[in-house]
Design a protein around this motif. Structure first.
Motif, PDB file in Angstrom:
ATOM      1  N   VAL A 184     -19.921   0.828 -47.675  1.00 38.85           N
ATOM      2  CA  VAL A 184     -18.560   1.373 -47.713  1.00 38.85           C
ATOM      3  C   VAL A 184     -18.447   2.690 -46.947  1.00 38.85           C
ATOM      4  CG1 VAL A 184     -17.835   0.292 -49.875  1.00 38.85           C
ATOM      5  CG2 VAL A 184     -19.057   2.473 -49.953  1.00 38.85           C
ATOM      6  N   LYS A 185     -19.584   3.266 -46.602  1.00 41.69           N
ATOM      7  CA  LYS A 185     -19.559   4.589 -45.947  1.00 41.69           C
ATOM      8  C   LYS A 185     -20.623   4.670 -44.862  1.00 41.69           C
ATOM      9  CE  LYS A 185     -18.280   6.987 -50.178  1.00 41.69           C
ATOM     10  NZ  LYS A 185     -18.847   7.595 -51.373  1.00 41.69           N
ATOM     11  N   ARG A 211     -19.705   1.827 -55.680  1.00 34.07           N
ATOM     12  CA  ARG A 211     -19.132   2.111 -57.000  1.00 34.07           C
ATOM     13  C   ARG A 211     -17.617   2.005 -57.019  1.00 34.07           C
ATOM     14  NH1 ARG A 211     -22.323   7.662 -57.441  1.00 34.07           N
ATOM     15  NH2 ARG A 211     -21.940   7.432 -55.213  1.00 34.07           N
ATOM     16  N   ASP A 224     -23.053   0.149 -59.885  1.00 36.85           N
ATOM     17  CA  ASP A 224     -23.643   1.488 -59.874  1.00 36.85           C
ATOM     18  C   ASP A 224     -25.153   1.277 -59.866  1.00 36.85           C
ATOM     19  OD1 ASP A 224     -24.786   3.947 -60.434  1.00 36.85           O
ATOM     20  OD2 ASP A 224     -23.224   4.521 -61.857  1.00 36.85           O
ATOM     21  N   LEU A 225     -25.817   1.793 -58.851  1.00 39.95           N
ATOM     22  CA  LEU A 225     -27.253   1.523 -58.676  1.00 39.95           C
ATOM     23  C   LEU A 225     -28.126   2.179 -59.740  1.00 39.95           C
ATOM     24  CD1 LEU A 225     -27.440   1.667 -54.786  1.00 39.95           C
ATOM     25  CD2 LEU A 225     -27.382  -0.348 -56.271  1.00 39.95           C
ATOM     26  N   TYR A 237     -29.462   0.323 -47.370  1.00 33.81           N
ATOM     27  CA  TYR A 237     -28.923   1.582 -46.820  1.00 33.81           C
ATOM     28  C   TYR A 237     -28.632   2.632 -47.898  1.00 33.81           C
ATOM     29  CZ  TYR A 237     -25.749   4.918 -44.697  1.00 33.81           C
ATOM     30  OH  TYR A 237     -25.161   6.092 -44.272  1.00 33.81           O
ATOM     31  N   TYR A 270     -36.845  13.307 -53.193  1.00 31.49           N
ATOM     32  CA  TYR A 270     -36.253  12.449 -52.144  1.00 31.49           C
ATOM     33  C   TYR A 270     -37.336  11.975 -51.176  1.00 31.49           C
ATOM     34  CZ  TYR A 270     -33.456  11.295 -47.975  1.00 31.49           C
ATOM     35  OH  TYR A 270     -32.910  10.663 -46.887  1.00 31.49           O
ATOM     36  N   LYS A 292     -38.651   8.062 -50.081  1.00 30.22           N
ATOM     37  CA  LYS A 292     -38.594   7.501 -48.722  1.00 30.22           C
ATOM     38  C   LYS A 292     -39.977   7.083 -48.220  1.00 30.22           C
ATOM     39  CE  LYS A 292     -34.235   7.482 -48.241  1.00 30.22           C
ATOM     40  NZ  LYS A 292     -33.451   6.299 -47.929  1.00 30.22           N
ATOM     41  N   MET A 347     -34.006   7.279 -39.961  1.00 24.08           N
ATOM     42  CA  MET A 347     -32.735   7.783 -39.442  1.00 24.08           C
ATOM     43  C   MET A 347     -32.780   9.303 -39.369  1.00 24.08           C
ATOM     44  SD  MET A 347     -28.945   6.822 -40.647  1.00 24.08           S
ATOM     45  CE  MET A 347     -28.238   7.998 -41.770  1.00 24.08           C
ATOM     46  N   THR A 393     -27.569  12.866 -39.523  1.00 23.35           N
ATOM     47  CA  THR A 393     -26.347  12.146 -39.145  1.00 23.35           C
ATOM     48  C   THR A 393     -25.154  12.641 -39.962  1.00 23.35           C
ATOM     49  OG1 THR A 393     -27.781  10.226 -38.839  1.00 23.35           O
ATOM     50  CG2 THR A 393     -25.426   9.802 -38.827  1.00 23.35           C
ATOM     51  N   THR A 399     -22.817  11.567 -41.724  1.00 21.76           N
ATOM     52  CA  THR A 399     -22.211  10.568 -42.615  1.00 21.76           C
ATOM     53  C   THR A 399     -21.353  11.293 -43.664  1.00 21.76           C
ATOM     54  OG1 THR A 399     -24.063  10.761 -44.094  1.00 21.76           O
ATOM     55  CG2 THR A 399     -24.215   9.052 -42.414  1.00 21.76           C
ATOM     56  N   GLY A 442     -21.815  11.238 -46.797  1.00 18.90           N
ATOM     57  CA  GLY A 442     -22.730  11.836 -47.769  1.00 18.90           C
ATOM     58  C   GLY A 442     -23.264  13.178 -47.292  1.00 18.90           C
TER      59      GLY A 442
HETATM   60  N1  LIG Z   1     -27.174  11.420 -43.310  1.00 20.37           N
HETATM   61  C1  LIG Z   1     -28.397  11.750 -42.923  1.00 20.37           C
HETATM   62  O1  LIG Z   1     -28.603  12.764 -42.241  1.00 20.37           O
HETATM   63  C2  LIG Z   1     -29.558  10.860 -43.318  1.00 20.37           C
HETATM   64  C3  LIG Z   1     -30.798  11.064 -42.674  1.00 20.37           C
HETATM   65  C4  LIG Z   1     -31.858  10.211 -42.991  1.00 20.37           C
HETATM   66  C5  LIG Z   1     -31.680   9.173 -43.867  1.00 20.37           C
HETATM   67  N2  LIG Z   1     -30.473   9.000 -44.481  1.00 20.37           N
HETATM   68  C6  LIG Z   1     -30.338   7.864 -45.414  1.00 20.37           C
HETATM   69  O2  LIG Z   1     -29.116   7.193 -45.166  1.00 20.37           O
HETATM   70  C7  LIG Z   1     -28.626   6.612 -46.380  1.00 20.37           C
HETATM   71  C8  LIG Z   1     -27.192   7.059 -46.662  1.00 20.37           C
HETATM   72  O3  LIG Z   1     -27.165   8.393 -47.081  1.00 20.37           O
HETATM   73  P1  LIG Z   1     -26.026   9.428 -46.679  1.00 20.37           P
HETATM   74  O4  LIG Z   1     -26.283  10.637 -47.479  1.00 20.37           O
HETATM   75  O5  LIG Z   1     -25.973   9.566 -45.205  1.00 20.37           O
HETATM   76  O6  LIG Z   1     -24.710   8.826 -47.315  1.00 20.37           O
HETATM   77  P2  LIG Z   1     -23.468   7.856 -46.982  1.00 20.37           P
HETATM   78  O7  LIG Z   1     -23.419   7.381 -45.590  1.00 20.37           O
HETATM   79  O8  LIG Z   1     -22.301   8.601 -47.507  1.00 20.37           O
HETATM   80  O9  LIG Z   1     -23.789   6.571 -47.874  1.00 20.37           O
HETATM   81  C9  LIG Z   1     -24.247   6.583 -49.180  1.00 20.37           C
HETATM   82  C10 LIG Z   1     -24.147   5.160 -49.703  1.00 20.37           C
HETATM   83  O10 LIG Z   1     -24.891   5.058 -50.917  1.00 20.37           O
HETATM   84  C11 LIG Z   1     -24.049   4.502 -51.913  1.00 20.37           C
HETATM   85  N3  LIG Z   1     -24.429   5.000 -53.240  1.00 20.37           N
HETATM   86  C12 LIG Z   1     -24.885   6.230 -53.563  1.00 20.37           C
HETATM   87  N4  LIG Z   1     -25.110   6.294 -54.888  1.00 20.37           N
HETATM   88  C13 LIG Z   1     -24.797   5.084 -55.403  1.00 20.37           C
HETATM   89  C14 LIG Z   1     -24.805   4.519 -56.707  1.00 20.37           C
HETATM   90  N5  LIG Z   1     -25.192   5.222 -57.796  1.00 20.37           N
HETATM   91  N6  LIG Z   1     -24.412   3.245 -56.863  1.00 20.37           N
HETATM   92  C15 LIG Z   1     -23.987   2.514 -55.797  1.00 20.37           C
HETATM   93  N7  LIG Z   1     -23.971   2.974 -54.534  1.00 20.37           N
HETATM   94  C16 LIG Z   1     -24.352   4.255 -54.337  1.00 20.37           C
HETATM   95  C17 LIG Z   1     -22.641   4.938 -51.516  1.00 20.37           C
HETATM   96  O11 LIG Z   1     -21.665   4.122 -52.106  1.00 20.37           O
HETATM   97  P3  LIG Z   1     -20.538   4.706 -53.136  1.00 20.37           P
HETATM   98  O12 LIG Z   1     -20.587   6.191 -53.063  1.00 20.37           O
HETATM   99  O13 LIG Z   1     -19.249   4.150 -52.692  1.00 20.37           O
HETATM  100  O14 LIG Z   1     -20.884   4.169 -54.449  1.00 20.37           O
HETATM  101  C18 LIG Z   1     -22.710   4.766 -50.006  1.00 20.37           C
HETATM  102  O15 LIG Z   1     -22.510   3.440 -49.603  1.00 20.37           O
HETATM  103  C19 LIG Z   1     -29.613   7.013 -47.472  1.00 20.37           C
HETATM  104  O16 LIG Z   1     -30.563   5.992 -47.658  1.00 20.37           O
HETATM  105  C20 LIG Z   1     -30.266   8.267 -46.881  1.00 20.37           C
HETATM  106  O17 LIG Z   1     -31.551   8.502 -47.411  1.00 20.37           O
HETATM  107  C21 LIG Z   1     -29.407   9.821 -44.227  1.00 20.37           C
END
Ligand SMILES: NC(=O)c1ccc[n+]([C@@H]2O[C@H](COP(=O)([O-])OP(=O)(O)OC[C@H]3O[C@@H](n4cnc5c(N)ncnc54)[C@H](OP(=O)(O)O)[C@@H]3O)[C@@H](O)[C@H]2O)c1
Length: 248
Positions: free
Chosen positions: A10-11, A33, A57-58, A84, A149, A153, A179, A182, A184, A186
């Motif tokens: 979704v994101k 969620r 909810d995970l 993801y 964290y 990983k 990755m 980024t 994102t 989050g």
């Molecule tokens: N952004 C970076 O710089 C970066 C770098 C390296 C790796 N990553 C990895 O990329 C992935 C995404 O992370 P992000 O921070 O970038 O966030 P993001 O794109 O905002 O995505 C987070 C995703 O996780 C889901 N999620 C989180 N908690 C959840 C829960 N309790 N139940 C169900 N779904 C849940 C969210 O869905 P809902 O919130 O809608 O439930 C959303 O789809 C992660 O695996 C992270 O370790 C990110």
């Protein structure tokens, strides 16, 4: 036609994977969620019949079996699983409380593990499948304030190579995508909580990432599509770094 199941979707990059898979003509099953957000994505897609959203909810592992079963019921098979979803709590060993530790292990590790329990069984029955783990550069030692964290990983990498080693004989492949930094939803939200705007975040990343810019959610897409496709039929157990040269 392939069916791609996303843990997330979704994101961020997860949503871009969903959009790219629809363009390829694939079916996509995704989760999160927020049911309203899931419905909005389906409505705006022009491919409603090729999308399935499952609210979960995970932190609650029980719902993962239903997510798997409903995906199978809807599309008949699962060709690829993209792991993801994840959370990134900011805490060193010294300030990690038990609830933080449990939540990051539940969402980042326990949920993928138990979803795999069901999806792998289906893939073994089909003698085919491709799994993509979303990893992080923190897997090697991790920034000081990403302690728990980082552990999740690095363990996901072991899980990926475990599957690559033991399930190749069933036609199931597993690869790990590191990755980079980024913008994102989050990450932007995390930094907003620290008082950093998205513009400041990009400027900061520009100075740190050797290739001179922060990654955007489309940067990992070609690699993900390759892992899903039959072109990568003999690729398993690999680790690909899409970090713009950071942490190398
Ligand atoms: N952004 C970076 O710089 C970066 C770098 C390296 C790796 N990553 C990895 O990329 C992935 C995404 O992370 P992000 O921070 O970038 O966030 P993001 O794109 O905002 O995505 C987070 C995703 O996780 C889901 N999620 C989180 N908690 C959840 C829960 N309790 N139940 C169900 N779904 C849940 C969210 O869905 P809902 O919130 O809608 O439930 C959303 O789809 C992660 O695996 C992270 O370790 C990110």
């Amino acid at each position: 036609m392939k069916t791609v199941m996303i843990l997330g979707g979704v994101k961020g990059v997860g949503k871009e994977i969903l959009i790219s898979c629809l363009k390829k003509g694939y079916n996509v099953s995704f989760c999160g969620r927020n049911a309203k957000l899931g419905k909005e994505i389906i409505k705006s897609s022009e491919a409603e019949n090729r999308l399935y959203f499952h609210q979960l909810d995970l932190n609650k592992i029980d719902e993962l079996k239903n997510y798997h079963d409903e995906t199978l019921k809807r599309f008949g098979k699962i060709d690829a699983l993209i792991l993801y979803a994840g959370i990134t709590p900011v805490a060193s060993i010294l300030d990690t409380e038990e609830d933080i530790y449990d939540s990051v292990f539940n969402v980042n590790l326990k949920a993928p593990f138990f979803l795999l329990k069901y999806v792998l069984k289906s893939m073994v029955e089909n003698q085919s499948g491709s799994i993509v783990f979303f990893g992080s550069s923190h897997m090697d030692y991790g920034q000081e304030d990403r302690a728990a964290y980082a552990l999740t990983k690095s363990t996901l990498y072991t899980l990926s190579t475990h599957i690559a080693h033991h399930y190749a004989k069933y036609g199931v492949r597993s690869n790990y995508l590191v990755m980079g930094w980024t913008n994102t939803e989050g990450e932007v939200e995390l930094r907003a909580n620290e008082g950093i705007s998205e513009e400041d975040l990009k400027n900061k990343a520009k100075g740190i990432i050797p290739m001179g810019r922060m990654l955007n959610p489309n940067d990992p897409i070609p690699a993900v599509l390759y892992f899903i496709s039959d072109e990568s039929a003999m690729t398993t157990g690999s680790l690909i770094r899409i970090t713009g040269g950071e942490y190398i």
